[in-house]
Every structure is written in structure tokens, then in C-alpha cells.
Design an enzyme around this catalytic site. Structure first.
Site, PDB file in Angstrom:
ATOM      1  N   ASP A  96      54.243  83.496  56.546  1.00 17.53           N
ATOM      2  CA  ASP A  96      55.172  84.429  55.897  1.00 17.53           C
ATOM      3  C   ASP A  96      56.588  84.316  56.469  1.00 17.53           C
ATOM      4  OD1 ASP A  96      53.491  85.751  58.152  1.00 17.53           O
ATOM      5  OD2 ASP A  96      55.372  86.878  58.159  1.00 17.53           O
ATOM      6  N   TYR A 122      54.568  94.735  67.369  1.00 14.89           N
ATOM      7  CA  TYR A 122      55.258  94.104  68.495  1.00 14.89           C
ATOM      8  C   TYR A 122      56.181  95.104  69.194  1.00 14.89           C
ATOM      9  CZ  TYR A 122      53.930  89.510  66.657  1.00 14.89           C
ATOM     10  OH  TYR A 122      53.218  88.421  66.227  1.00 14.89           O
ATOM     11  N   LYS A 159      47.504  92.851  64.953  1.00 22.16           N
ATOM     12  CA  LYS A 159      47.954  91.621  65.611  1.00 22.16           C
ATOM     13  C   LYS A 159      49.018  91.984  66.629  1.00 22.16           C
ATOM     14  CE  LYS A 159      50.713  87.437  64.782  1.00 22.16           C
ATOM     15  NZ  LYS A 159      51.448  86.642  63.771  1.00 22.16           N
TER      16      LYS A 159
END
Length: 258
Positions: free
Chosen positions: A23, A141, A169
Site C-alpha cells: 500500500d 506505530y 501490526k
């Protein structure tokens, strides 16, 4: 929800998964993404799911006949922006359903100056996912004015879980067992340099991760199938990273020239 459970089984084979995100093109036109179908053909058979933006899905001739699960990415930003870490929702869960997706994904940068807006959007997306029985992969993140360590990664993962993610993730750091055990949903790790990536995947699995979601290591390799096979062997066959590197990868994985 039966819809989410059935779709998650397509992504997580026997509770583990190898995901290849591709992506990156909106952020920056990365090498290796010029012909996505070329990469898809090479990695098919060793990868459980791929992450793509909607228009790439529409233009793929390989996906319609592939058993790889499809995850449609809903958020984006560009490297030309004043704040590339300000991720925004640019398509819908409904569009992902129309494209035959097995899941959707979003990217949230916790600690960024706009993380409040990103969190609001993620929360809304997760509720729409519930309506459609669609699993949500949250790429979480620590970014901005924060360090990347066990505590900040654990915080980011917890945010993803509490927003409604079915899979999270995040970077592999420090005491990863503490991170994996902090939430009741599957956690997969992001990538790194090739050999270190394989070692990190092996360690992360021991510490409670369920797999890996790595893009550039795969699509920027001159041998995408080799690195995909190596990840498959570690994640799904429980092989040692050093052995896999020596038998399968050494001398065969070369990053594409910039």
C-alpha cells in the site's frame, strides 16, 4: 461474529499469518510497485494475505484467480505533505466489500500531533466493520514526539485493540512478550533488514506474535518468492531463521537498486 471469524480464517492459517502490504505507492512511488501483479504471481502460495489500495485491486488480473486473502487499505498520506504521519481515511469499508476484500486495514500513528483525529477515524471505521462482519487490521506505530520502545509500542497496540482491531501490526522491539500479552487479539510484526527480519520473526513468534506483515522486504527484492518462502517456512513450518537463511536465502535475496 461469524462473518469476521470466517474471513479471519482466510488470513490466519492455523492461527498464524504472512501478510505482504503493498500500500506504499500513495506515500511515495516505491521501487517494486510498478507491476504489482508480477510480485503477486511470484509470492502466491507462500503468502496468506496482501494489502492493497482500491485502484490497484481493480487493475489486478491475478487476484481474481488467487487464493491469497485480500486486505484493502483505507488510509493514506503522502511524503510531500507537511506531516506525512497524518494518516487519513480515503475510502470505505463498503468499497472494500464491493472489491471482495477479506479484511480492511488502517494506519494510525500514536503520538503524532494529529493522533486524536486518526483515532476518531479509526474508531468509526471499526464500528462500520462490525456492521459488515469485516475484520480490521490496524497498523499501530508510535510516531512523532515519542520514542519507539516497549512501553510506547505496547500503548499503540492497546489503542488498536480498544478501537476494535482484530489484528494489530506493530514494530518488533524490546520485551515483545509483554506487548503481545497486553491484548487478547493477534499481533504481527513489521519488517527490517532481511536476515534480521527473519530472526525477529522467529523471536516474535516465541514471544507471542502470530506472524509478520512486511512489504518492502518482499516487493523490493529481486527474488520476492524467495523471501516470501523464507517467511512462510518460519511462520508456518516453525523452522529456524539461520537455517532458512543459509538454505533458502543466502546469495539469492538482493534488494532492488534505487
Amino acid at each position: 461474529m461469524i462473518g469476521k471469524r470466517r474471513r479471519l480464517r482466510r488470513i490466519m492459517r492455523n492461527g498464524r499469518t504472512v501478510i505482504v502490504p503493498m500500500d506504499h505507492g500513495i506515500t511515495k512511488p516505491e521501487k517494486g510497485l510498478e507491476d504489482v501483479d508480477r510480485v503477486l504471481k511470484q509470492i502466491d502460495g507462500y503468502v496468506d494475505a496482501v494489502v492493497l489500495h482500491k485502484e490497484v485491486v481493480k487493475h489486478s488480473s491475478h487476484l481474481q484467480n488467487s487464493d491469497m486473502a485480500l486486505i484493502v487499505h483505507l488510509s493514506a498520506s503522502t511524503s510531500l505533505s507537511n506531516d506525512p504521519d497524518d494518516k487519513r481515511i480515503i475510502t470505505s469499508v463498503r468499497k472494500a466489500v464491493e472489491l471482495g476484500a477479506d479484511a480492511v486495514s488502517i494506519h494510525v500513528n500514536v503520538g503524532n500531533r494529529t493522533d486524536a483525529s486518526q483515532i476518531v477515524e479509526a474508531g468509526i471505521v471499526s464500528e462500520i466493520c462490525d456492521l459488515y462482519g469485516m475484520p480490521l487490521l490496524a497498523m499501530m506505530y508510535p510516531r512523532g514526539n515519542v520514542s519507539v520502545n516497549t512501553e510506547t509500542v505496547k500503548h499503540a497496540v492497546r489503542v488498536g485493540y480498544e478501537l476494535g482491531a482484530g489484528i494489530v501490526k506493530t514494530p518488533f522491539v524490546g520485551n515483545f512478550s509483554e506487548i503481545a500479552e497486553s491484548v487478547p487479539v493477534p499481533v504481527v510484526i513489521a519488517g527490517g533488514s532481511e536476515l534480521e527480519l527473519l530472526k525477529n520473526v522467529e523471536r516474535a513468534l516465541l514471544y507471542g506474535a502470530v506472524g509478520v506483515a512486511v512489504g518492502r522486504n518482499v516487493f523490493q527484492s529481486k527474488n520476492p518468492r524467495i523471501i516470501a518462502k523464507a517467511l512462510f517456512m518460519i511462520v508456518h513450518e516453525g523452522m529456524n531463521a539461520e537455517i532458512v537463511w543459509k538454505r533458502v536465502c543466502k546469495g539469492k535475496i538482493v534488494k532492488m537498486e534505487s
